[in-house]
Design a protein around this motif. Structure first.
Motif, PDB file in Angstrom:
ATOM      1  N   ARG A 152      74.655   9.283  28.270  1.00 33.01           N
ATOM      2  CA  ARG A 152      75.460  10.652  27.889  1.00 33.01           C
ATOM      3  C   ARG A 152      75.416  11.460  29.069  1.00 33.01           C
ATOM      4  N   ALA A 153      76.398  12.419  29.040  1.00 31.63           N
ATOM      5  CA  ALA A 153      76.306  13.446  30.373  1.00 31.63           C
ATOM      6  C   ALA A 153      75.491  14.518  29.876  1.00 31.63           C
ATOM      7  N   THR A 154      74.686  14.616  31.163  1.00 21.49           N
ATOM      8  CA  THR A 154      73.595  15.650  31.134  1.00 21.49           C
ATOM      9  C   THR A 154      73.468  16.430  32.482  1.00 21.49           C
ATOM     10  N   GLU A 155      73.012  17.743  32.344  1.00 21.63           N
ATOM     11  CA  GLU A 155      73.158  18.554  33.481  1.00 21.63           C
ATOM     12  C   GLU A 155      72.118  18.123  34.740  1.00 21.63           C
ATOM     13  N   THR A 156      71.166  17.759  34.104  1.00 17.77           N
ATOM     14  CA  THR A 156      69.739  17.311  34.767  1.00 17.77           C
ATOM     15  C   THR A 156      69.128  16.008  34.441  1.00 17.77           C
ATOM     16  N   VAL A 157      68.929  15.315  35.428  1.00 20.01           N
ATOM     17  CA  VAL A 157      68.156  14.093  35.184  1.00 20.01           C
ATOM     18  C   VAL A 157      66.882  14.072  36.131  1.00 20.01           C
ATOM     19  N   THR A 158      65.850  13.332  35.735  1.00 16.79           N
ATOM     20  CA  THR A 158      64.573  13.424  36.362  1.00 16.79           C
ATOM     21  C   THR A 158      64.557  11.870  36.770  1.00 16.79           C
ATOM     22  N   VAL A 159      64.133  11.654  38.098  1.00 13.81           N
ATOM     23  CA  VAL A 159      63.679  10.691  38.867  1.00 13.81           C
ATOM     24  C   VAL A 159      62.577  10.748  39.715  1.00 13.81           C
ATOM     25  N   ASP A 160      61.397   9.771  39.316  1.00 12.68           N
ATOM     26  CA  ASP A 160      60.207   9.630  40.225  1.00 12.68           C
ATOM     27  C   ASP A 160      59.447  11.328  40.437  1.00 12.68           C
ATOM     28  N   GLY A 161      59.754  12.063  39.377  1.00  8.01           N
ATOM     29  CA  GLY A 161      59.105  13.450  39.362  1.00  8.01           C
ATOM     30  C   GLY A 161      59.933  14.278  39.758  1.00  8.01           C
ATOM     31  N   TYR A 162      61.086  14.142  40.299  1.00 10.77           N
ATOM     32  CA  TYR A 162      62.167  15.203  40.995  1.00 10.77           C
ATOM     33  C   TYR A 162      63.332  15.371  39.646  1.00 10.77           C
ATOM     34  N   GLU A 163      63.542  16.925  39.635  1.00 11.73           N
ATOM     35  CA  GLU A 163      64.742  17.216  38.591  1.00 11.73           C
ATOM     36  C   GLU A 163      65.838  17.493  39.547  1.00 11.73           C
ATOM     37  N   VAL A 164      67.030  16.691  39.317  1.00 13.21           N
ATOM     38  CA  VAL A 164      68.170  16.997  39.857  1.00 13.21           C
ATOM     39  C   VAL A 164      69.245  17.415  39.030  1.00 13.21           C
ATOM     40  N   THR A 165      69.885  18.628  39.244  1.00 15.84           N
ATOM     41  CA  THR A 165      70.695  19.332  38.375  1.00 15.84           C
ATOM     42  C   THR A 165      72.107  19.274  39.000  1.00 15.84           C
ATOM     43  N   LEU A 166      73.094  19.069  38.321  1.00 17.09           N
ATOM     44  CA  LEU A 166      74.295  18.803  38.593  1.00 17.09           C
ATOM     45  C   LEU A 166      75.164  20.086  38.340  1.00 17.09           C
ATOM     46  N   ASP A 167      75.808  20.805  39.232  1.00 15.49           N
ATOM     47  CA  ASP A 167      76.707  21.993  38.950  1.00 15.49           C
ATOM     48  C   ASP A 167      78.242  21.647  39.552  1.00 15.49           C
ATOM     49  N   GLY A 168      79.220  21.956  38.668  1.00 16.85           N
ATOM     50  CA  GLY A 168      80.479  21.556  38.815  1.00 16.85           C
ATOM     51  C   GLY A 168      81.343  20.620  37.916  1.00 16.85           C
ATOM     52  N   THR A 169      82.455  20.247  38.293  1.00 17.96           N
ATOM     53  CA  THR A 169      83.469  19.496  37.477  1.00 17.96           C
ATOM     54  C   THR A 169      84.042  18.783  38.248  1.00 17.96           C
ATOM     55  N   LEU A 170      84.306  17.364  37.918  1.00 17.29           N
ATOM     56  CA  LEU A 170      85.140  16.558  38.443  1.00 17.29           C
ATOM     57  C   LEU A 170      86.578  16.574  37.931  1.00 17.29           C
TER      58      LEU A 170
END
Length: 343
Positions: free
Chosen positions: A203-221
């Motif tokens: 599913r589409a989410t604004e934030t994903v977590t990888v190896d303890g890092y939170e990465v947030t996506l802002d913007g549209t394609l």
């Protein structure tokens, strides 16, 4: 490269590299896992997810350069990258069309000059490498960004270990060192033997977590129009402001279109040492989707000596739906695991 995500495919396919990645981290290159059914043909980052068809790529230029989303073939409409096994007089010869799931194997291939039938041995370096290789599962839940080694005779090879059986797409992103040559992304199908268990697109989410890092996506394609995508990196709730250059940039983004793994390879707006681009927490890209639909974005970034991959599902065009706030399960899906980085 141009101003637009390059699904033209270091993962829709990877056809990334719009072929990849997911949440992954490791001592060498990252991985993400989720799975699929055998396809048709023939250093590390990682992830896994959708079926393939026949798959192309473009050049880079200027600030925030990236591969164009497609190129004209015979005067017809432009094709996204990675949909074709040959283009512009060059062909991808995948010499390892099948490997076994969850077992280390040597992936071997060559870029062939179709006029002479000989392996190409001269390439222009792009972001520190002569060739970037993306491997993505058809369902886009497994992704790897690899940097193989070339022998003197033009045969490339790299170790690879893919966690799930099914169909995969291999994307070779390169520029031949010949006059007037353009950057190309060629794609070929790879089968991974074993029991297959295809997974739905995350599913589409604004934030994903990888190896303890939170990465947030802002913007549209947006289909057919450039738009800015901003990705912010944090750890433990604090912005990461000391990202390390990886292949000459603070981040690399590959986008793969769900369904056919059309490939877009996008580079950030700005670069280390240009006097204005900060080492985080924000990494900015300008991207253009070639059509409406679902895409998987794979962001590679380096911090504390390791490269991680964060993966996002996004929808381009009307009726795409909205992203959801992440839950612990969605932030770190089972396809988000760490693997050694093998460049």
């Amino acid at each position: 490269m141009n101003t637009g995500l390059k699904i033209t495919a270091f993962a829709a396919a990877l056809a990334a590299t719009f072929g990849t990645a997911y949440a992954v981290g490791g001592a060498m290159d990252p991985v993400i896992t989720e799975e699929k059914e055998p396809p048709r043909h023939g250093d590390v980052h990682g992830a896994k997810e959708s079926p393939t068809g026949e798959r192309s790529h473009d050049e880079q230029s200027g600030e925030g350069s990236h591969h164009e989303e497609g190129r004209r073939v015979g005067g017809e409409a432009e094709l996204p990258g990675g949909l074709q096994i040959s283009e512009g007089g060059f062909a991808l010869d995948l010499r390892t069309p099948m490997v076994e799931a969850d077992r280390r194997a040597e992936l071997s291939f060559a870029v062939v000059d179709e006029e002479t039938g000989r392996n190409v041995t001269a390439f222009r370096r792009e972001h520190g490498k002569e060739l970037h290789l993306i491997v993505a599962s058809d369902d886009l839940t497994t992704y790897r960004h690899l940097h193989p080694v070339r022998a003197a005779g033009g045969t490339w090879s790299t170790p690879v270990e893919l966690p799930e059986a099914g169909g995969y797409r291999v994307f070779a992103d390169f520029t031949p060192d010949v006059k007037n040559a353009e950057g190309l992304t060629l794609g070929a199908d790879l089968s991974v033997a074993g029991d297959t268990r295809p997974e739905p697109l995350p599913r589409a989410t604004e934030t994903v977590t990888v190896d303890g890092y939170e990465v947030t996506l802002d913007g549209t394609l947006n289909p057919g129009a450039g738009s800015e995508l901003k990705l912010n990196v944090a750890k433990g709730g604090k912005p990461v402001t000391d990202l390390q250059p990886y292949l000459g940039a603070y981040g690399h983004l590959v986008a793969l279109r769900a369904g056919d793994l059309a490939y877009l390879h996008v580079h950030p707006n700005g670069e280390p040492g240009d006097g204005r681009t900060k080492p985080g927490p924000e990494i900015s890209f300008t991207a253009t989707a070639p059509s409406k639909g679902a895409y998987r974005l794979f962001l590679d970034f380096q911090h504390e000596g390791k490269v991680r991959t964060a993966a996002f599902t996004v929808h381009a065009g009307a009726g795409a739906g909205t992203t959801e706030k992440p839950t612990p399960e969605k932030s770190a899906p089972r396809d988000a695991e760490s693997v050694p980085h093998g460049h």
